[in-house]
Enzyme design. Structure first.
Site, PDB file in Angstrom:
ATOM      1  N   LYS A  95       3.463 -15.361   2.567  1.00 56.93           N
ATOM      2  CA  LYS A  95       3.391 -16.093   1.294  1.00 56.93           C
ATOM      3  C   LYS A  95       4.842 -16.389   0.908  1.00 56.93           C
ATOM      4  O   LYS A  95       5.333 -15.985  -0.153  1.00 56.93           O
ATOM      5  CB  LYS A  95       2.656 -15.227   0.262  1.00 56.93           C
ATOM      6  N   ASP A 111     -10.867  -8.468   7.946  1.00 60.40           N
ATOM      7  CA  ASP A 111     -12.284  -8.354   7.573  1.00 60.40           C
ATOM      8  C   ASP A 111     -12.949  -9.723   7.550  1.00 60.40           C
ATOM      9  O   ASP A 111     -14.095  -9.878   7.965  1.00 60.40           O
ATOM     10  CB  ASP A 111     -12.433  -7.689   6.197  1.00 60.40           C
ATOM     11  N   ASP A 132      -5.274  -6.713   6.034  1.00 58.70           N
ATOM     12  CA  ASP A 132      -6.476  -5.980   5.638  1.00 58.70           C
ATOM     13  C   ASP A 132      -7.581  -6.984   5.292  1.00 58.70           C
ATOM     14  O   ASP A 132      -8.717  -6.897   5.765  1.00 58.70           O
ATOM     15  CB  ASP A 132      -6.113  -5.124   4.402  1.00 58.70           C
ATOM     16  N   ASP A 145      -3.091 -18.036   1.836  1.00 61.08           N
ATOM     17  CA  ASP A 145      -4.264 -18.669   1.218  1.00 61.08           C
ATOM     18  C   ASP A 145      -4.821 -19.759   2.137  1.00 61.08           C
ATOM     19  O   ASP A 145      -6.041 -19.897   2.304  1.00 61.08           O
ATOM     20  CB  ASP A 145      -3.923 -19.220  -0.174  1.00 61.08           C
ATOM     21  N   TYR A 152       0.825  -1.219   0.000  1.00 61.08           N
ATOM     22  CA  TYR A 152       0.000   0.000   0.000  1.00 61.08           C
ATOM     23  C   TYR A 152       0.857   1.267   0.000  1.00 61.08           C
ATOM     24  O   TYR A 152       0.407   2.324  -0.422  1.00 61.08           O
ATOM     25  CB  TYR A 152      -0.947   0.035   1.211  1.00 61.08           C
TER      26      TYR A 152
END
Ligand code: NAD
Length: 359
Positions: A192, A252, A248, A224, A143
């Site tokens: 990852k 959620d 992020d 994942d 980001y």
């Protein structure tokens, strides 16, 4: 004399002032029950600050936060300011305050209250015993990396770069280990590392630091797989730590396990014990001013503040137990009520929780 903790209170916009008022009642009751002492200072922030001071984050509000031991924030924003230029938007104030206060991690608990299991889209037996926290890195990663467009062989390309340095990983990982030490002592580091170089660095740092926390069990899980396991066996997680974008998305996902946005607390932490605590929800302009908002997310944010910034575990537990007791007795605000005609208001919910708090 008891150490007086300075709390900067920012009620904000919409339902912010309504839910913050109930959280303050809970803090007052904590003083009475446990002998802790708090001093409160109120400041303007968000839309109301734009209206009254011409900026979403006035300097005196920022100074007040810097003087404080912790900040309690309601919510900011609303349709009135949605079409303002960027510098006059409440969200610009949110980014500004996080940066100015050096808040580099976001903490989001997802706890299932047994009596609300039906509110989730998952089967109650899958949710049984779920009580986890996602610790998300907030100031690095893709980001904030360099972004640009360029002409490639097949036309226009876009590039987002993901950068992490050792110090950035170290500080958040240490924070996550420390949070795990105060809980069930089980840390899941999500990356990852089979594909990304930043993830390989992340994992190296986690493994190097882990021996400093021998009481905390560590596992590495690929992002994942973590996304799947959160739906399959959420109760097996305690503390999850991860980088900005993964966090992020996973925070959620974890939040939705609980079923209602009116129940979710959060913290943004910087160096040391300082933190900004706020409900996950926004200013809910559609119900503002009607006295029907659910104050539990804000009240649980206070419990989080007591636990993480002040180390007042007894008071944090007292608040959480009181919330559970009131819910178990069948009391609901409109957002979590099955029978909406029996829903109670913001103040009634706050007062029931205060009355249920015990030493
Ligand atoms: P929202 O969270 O404010 O509301 C979403 C829905 O959930 C609404 O129907 C609302 O009534 C309901 N809801 C939210 N909190 C509730 C509560 N405590 N009790 C009962 N119902 C509740 O999200 P939104 O509508 O997307 O955003 C509204 C405004 O809030 C926007 O201006 C947005 O920018 C701002 N916002 C601020 C923050 C923040 O202050 N950190 C976070 C998210 C959104």
């Amino acid at each position: 004399m008891a150490d007086v903790k300075k709390i900067a209170v920012i009620a904000g916009d919409g339902i912010g002032p309504e839910v913050v008022a109930e959280a303050i009642k809970v803090m007052n009751k904590t003083e009475e029950l446990f002998g802790y002492k708090f001093s409160f200072e109120q400041g303007l922030f968000g839309g109301i600050a734009i209206d009254e001071k011409g900026t979403p984050l006035p300097q005196d509000t920022l100074d007040m936060c810097k003087r404080a031991d912790a900040v309690l924030l309601g919510a900011v924003g609303g349709p009135k300011w949605d079409n303002n230029p960027k510098e006059l938007r409440p969200e610009t104030g949110l980014l500004g305050i996080r940066k100015a206060l050096g808040l580099f991690s976001n903490i989001r608990p997802a706890t299932i209250f047994d009596c609300l299991k039906e509110a989730s889209t998952l089967k109650p037996e899958v949710l049984e015993g779920t009580d986890l926290i996602v610790v998300r890195e907030l100031t690095g990663g893709i980001y904030f990396g360099e972004k640009f467009r360029r002409e490639g062989e097949n036309g226009q390309e876009a590039v987002d770069t993901c950068v992490y340095n050792v110090a950035e990983v170290e500080r958040i990982v240490r924070q996550a280990f420390e949070i795990a030490q105060k809980r069930r002592k089980f840390l899941t580091s999500v990356d990852k590392a089979n594909v990304l170089e930043t993830s390989r660095l992340w994992r190296e740092v986690v493994n190097r630091i882990a021996p400093e926390y021998p009481d905390v069990e560590l596992e590495h899980v690929l992002v994942d797989n973590c996304a799947m396991q959160l739906l399959r066996r959420p109760s097996s997680f305690d503390v999850i730590v991860t980088e900005n974008m993964f966090g992020d998305i996973l925070s959620d996902e974890a939040a939705m396990l609980t079923g209602s946005i009116g129940m979710l607390s959060s913290a943004s932490l910087g160096e040391g014990a300082f933190g900004l605590y706020e409900p996950v929800h926004g200013s809910a302009p559609d119900i503002a001013g009607r006295g029907i908002a659910n104050p539990i997310a804000t009240i649980l944010s206070v419990a989080l503040m007591f636990r993480l910034t002040f180390g007042y575990e007894d008071a944090a537990k007292s608040i959480e137990d009181a919330v559970a007791e009131v819910l178990n007795a069948g009391h609901r605000t409109g957002d979590i009520a099955v029978d909406k005609s029996k829903a109670i208001g913001t103040q009634a919910m706050g007062e029931l929780i205060v009355a249920a708090m015990r030493k």
